[in-house]
Design a protein around this motif. Structure first.
Motif, mmCIF file in Angstrom:
data_model
loop_
_atom_site.group_PDB
_atom_site.id
_atom_site.type_symbol
_atom_site.label_atom_id
_atom_site.label_comp_id
_atom_site.label_asym_id
_atom_site.label_seq_id
_atom_site.Cartn_x
_atom_site.Cartn_y
_atom_site.Cartn_z
ATOM 1 N N LYS A 65 0.824 -1.207 0.000
ATOM 2 C CA LYS A 65 0.000 0.000 0.000
ATOM 3 C C LYS A 65 0.861 1.261 0.000
ATOM 4 O O LYS A 65 0.595 2.221 -0.724
ATOM 5 C CB LYS A 65 -0.913 -0.020 1.233
ATOM 6 C CG LYS A 65 -1.850 1.167 1.344
ATOM 7 C CD LYS A 65 -2.712 1.043 2.600
ATOM 8 C CE LYS A 65 -3.610 2.258 2.762
ATOM 9 N NZ LYS A 65 -4.422 2.162 4.006
ATOM 10 N N THR A 66 1.932 1.254 0.810
ATOM 11 C CA THR A 66 2.820 2.417 0.877
ATOM 12 C C THR A 66 3.578 2.615 -0.424
ATOM 13 O O THR A 66 3.727 3.741 -0.909
ATOM 14 C CB THR A 66 3.818 2.249 2.039
ATOM 15 O OG1 THR A 66 3.097 2.052 3.254
ATOM 16 C CG2 THR A 66 4.719 3.463 2.168
ATOM 17 N N ALA A 91 1.345 4.065 -2.953
ATOM 18 C CA ALA A 91 1.046 5.467 -2.658
ATOM 19 C C ALA A 91 2.175 6.378 -3.129
ATOM 20 O O ALA A 91 1.941 7.534 -3.503
ATOM 21 C CB ALA A 91 0.817 5.649 -1.156
ATOM 22 N N MET A 129 1.652 7.593 -6.586
ATOM 23 C CA MET A 129 0.450 8.380 -6.850
ATOM 24 C C MET A 129 0.761 9.871 -6.893
ATOM 25 O O MET A 129 1.521 10.381 -6.067
ATOM 26 C CB MET A 129 -0.611 8.103 -5.790
ATOM 27 C CG MET A 129 -0.918 6.630 -5.595
ATOM 28 S SD MET A 129 -1.549 5.827 -7.075
ATOM 29 C CE MET A 129 -3.288 5.842 -6.727
ATOM 30 N N GLU A 169 -5.890 11.475 -6.659
ATOM 31 C CA GLU A 169 -4.576 10.912 -6.967
ATOM 32 C C GLU A 169 -4.702 9.612 -7.741
ATOM 33 O O GLU A 169 -5.631 8.826 -7.510
ATOM 34 C CB GLU A 169 -3.790 10.656 -5.679
ATOM 35 C CG GLU A 169 -3.388 11.915 -4.943
ATOM 36 C CD GLU A 169 -2.451 11.633 -3.788
ATOM 37 O OE1 GLU A 169 -2.458 10.486 -3.285
ATOM 38 O OE2 GLU A 169 -1.705 12.536 -3.379
ATOM 39 N N THR A 178 -4.074 2.147 -10.829
ATOM 40 C CA THR A 178 -2.674 1.811 -11.060
ATOM 41 C C THR A 178 -2.580 0.746 -12.140
ATOM 42 O O THR A 178 -3.521 -0.014 -12.364
ATOM 43 C CB THR A 178 -1.999 1.293 -9.775
ATOM 44 O OG1 THR A 178 -0.657 0.898 -10.068
ATOM 45 C CG2 THR A 178 -2.754 0.120 -9.193
#
Length: 624
Positions: free
Chosen positions: A294-295, A298, A301, A336, A484
């Motif tokens: 997840k990080t 991100a 983004m 984003e 994504t």
């Protein structure tokens, strides 16, 4: 007037310092205090030459300079649209001033001189000695375009690539000076001299503190008004620049970590273990892997507002070129999505906006005759919806003419006159290669090339386009693209023992067919009744040349999929569940296989092929 000279790192360093010869240096070292000391000017030039050949410094300069140019363009467009405030003008002024200081530090003299002249022009406006009307805004924007071209030249020279010839800066400098030489400006010259000396002193301080580029970054951050940035304002100390390649490699390795975790989770030896500790450790690994993934995602983004704001200048220039008046409204700039998708969306949006301005919006006189405001409205809106990004581009122009589009399609043999198509299917005909209903070809549009490019780009992004239009009121294009391109939620299916992944966003429903719902329609092949509508059946086994478990459709599973506003039923042997998978490129050997968008390693270590439904459904008959 300085002349251009290409250097190893920067293509616009106008002066080359004279370096003392080795013999002279040796003599100075031996003679000590007897030797004549090197002049301050020569030292500064040698230092600047060394600095503008430092790849990292040049790269930092290019990044900072482009940020300033983006800010300048946004502020100038706000001023032209009547949204000028004291801070708006000051922000543009500070960006040019910082550009001048950075360029002077690295001795990019052409950039420094142009930035200095524009800075002087904007200073007159700050002192209320000059009105920033449309012609003067044009000059400032052209100066920004010239500086952007200079940055491209520096970047190309840095990579040893021959840069295209640059425009003569003398012509631009004359235009800037002429814009400043108004009666008001001449009267204010004395008033500005004192502040100019202060600015010169500040530039010297900038050169002296050049070893601390973060101070210039702070100036750049302050030059952007708070309302133009999303989220809380962060200090430069909390930001770290990183090469794109390293970030991409990190995301790729996180994908490999996800695959390894999934394989452990599906490992039969571990799955049969009844040890609470093993199960607890596997759960902890899954949680940590999910957080890392997840990080990492991100970090890829970026706000779509960076792309939207680039379109503001495009709309402004196209409107003026076509003699029309148009305002661009932006909504959802803080949304984003993946940086790669933002880059891929640039060309489609450019083509669609060019068509909206050239064909969609009417001339001011025609709009007034139709009871509309003389100034047309174009809207760009972005929002999250069901795990996707939805981008709407709408205008309040003349709308799409269904009859005209259909007549042109019949004339070109794309459809027959007897074909019964819905409005949406007719509108999608504008995406056919070379399709255009324009009566004349302009340098903006009319050749029927742009919309074909739009469809190709959106298909490559695994997205789709919907069109809604009302004649005389306007048109709305809705683009749906994934968040994504690195990870996809897929429905794992099995056909003849081979696993295929169907993207979840294209799936509407699934069911097992019964004999009374199956039909064979002459000229249209196999059909199945779904919610009172006949949909064509696409047997995946026949499309991909795989032996199905059974030829009887009632023993398989139907997946209702959607592509380009058309629905079909995909027949597979069975379903194996839903899974989040990391997309792998198949490479040049298998990259062009029709109907396959990529591959993925599943939890049991097997390879599954990700299906491209748009291509698979391309050979099916149109839905009724």
């Amino acid at each position: 007037m300085a002349t251009k000279k290409k250097g190893a790192a920067g293509g616009l360093a106008c002066k080359t310092p004279e370096s003392p010869s080795k013999t002279s240096s040796d003599l100075q070292a031996l003679a000590g205090s007897v030797a004549e000391p090197m002049s301050q000017t020569t030292r500064e030039r040698q230092m600047a030459q060394a600095l503008n050949q430092d790849p990292q410094l040049v790269e930092d300069f290019l990044v900072e300079a482009r940020e300033h140019l983006t800010n300048i363009e946004a502020r100038l467009l706000e001023i032209e649209q009547g949204a000028q405030t004291r801070e708006t003008l000051n922000s543009a002024f500070r960006s040019f001033h910082t550009l001048k200081g950075l360029a002077g530090f690295l001795e990019y003299n052409v950039i420094q001189e142009v930035a200095h002249e524009v800075e002087s022009l904007l200073d007159l406006a700050r002192n209320d000695a000059l009105q920033l009307n449309a012609p003067i805004v044009d000059v400032v924007l052209q100066s920004g375009d010239f500086l952007a071209a200079c940055l491209r030249s520096i970047e190309l020279n840095k990579t040893k690539t021959e840069a295209p010839p640059m425009d003569d800066p003398a012509v631009l400098l004359e235009r800037i000076r002429a814009a400043a030489a108004t009666p008001q400006a001449v009267e204010a010259t004395a008033q500005g001299e004192l502040e100019e000396r202060d600015l010169a002193a500040e530039m010297e301080r900038t050169k002296a503190g050049a070893g601390e580029p973060s101070k210039e970054m702070s100036a750049a951050a302050e030059a952007v008004p708070a309302e133009t940035t999303a989220g809380p304002k962060r200090s430069d100390a909390s930001l770290v620049k990183i090469e794109t390649g390293k970030l991409e490699y990190l995301v790729e390795m996180v994908g490999e970590l996800m695959i390894a975790e999934s394989m452990l989770h599906h490992n039969p030896d571990l799955g049969e273990s009844r040890s609470p500790r093993v199960q607890r450790d596997l759960s902890q690994l899954a949680r940590v892997t999910a957080e890392v993934q997840k990080t990492a995602m991100a970090m890829r983004m970026v706000p779509i507002g960076t792309l939207f704001r680039r379109m503001t200048r495009l709309v402004r220039d196209l409107a003026r070129k076509s003699g029309k008046s148009a305002d661009l409204e932006l909504h959802g700039e803080e949304v984003e999505l993946d940086r790669t998708i933002v880059e891929e969306l640039a060309d489609p949006l450019v083509h669609m906006l060019r068509n909206a301005l050239d064909h969609g919006l009417e001339a001011p006189a025609d709009r007034e005759a139709a009871g509309k405001p003389a100034t047309g409205k174009v809207r760009l809106k972005a929002a999250h919806q069901a795990g996707q990004i939805v981008i709407e581009l709408s205008d309040d122009g003349r709308g799409l003419d269904r009859g005209r589009i259909l007549a042109k399609a019949v004339q070109r043999g794309l459809v027959s006159a007897e074909t019964n198509l819905s409005d949406s299917e007719v509108y999608h005909l504008i995406f056919e290669p070379g399709f255009s209903t324009a009566e004349r070809v302009t340098d903006v549009s009319g050749r029927g090339v742009g919309m074909d490019v739009v469809r190709k780009h959106i298909s490559r992004l695994r997205g789709r386009i919907d069109i809604a239009s009302t004649l005389g009121q306007g048109t709305t294009f809705t683009l749906r693209v994934p968040l994504t391109l690195a990870i996809i939620h897929g429905l794992v299916t099995i056909v003849g023992g081979v696993r295929y992944i169907v993207p979840i966003f294209a799936v509407r429903e699934m069911f097992r067919p019964t004999p009374e719902r199956l039909f064979s329609v002459e000229g249209r092949g196999e059909m199945v009744l779904v919610r009172e509508r006949l949909l064509p059946v696409v047997r995946l086994s026949r499309r991909l040349g795989v032996q199905a478990k059974s030829e009887d459709p009632c023993e398989g599973v139907m997946i209702v999929g959607e592509s380009e506003d058309r629905q079909y039923c995909l027949l597979v042997d069975e379903l194996a569940g839903k899974q989040e998978v990391v997309i792998k490129n198949l490479g040049p050997t298998f990259g062009e296989v029709r109907g396959v968008a990529g591959g993925a390693i599943l939890g049991d270590g097997r390879v599954g092929l990700i299906l491209d439904l748009a291509t698979l459904f391309g050979g099916a008959e149109h839905a009724a």
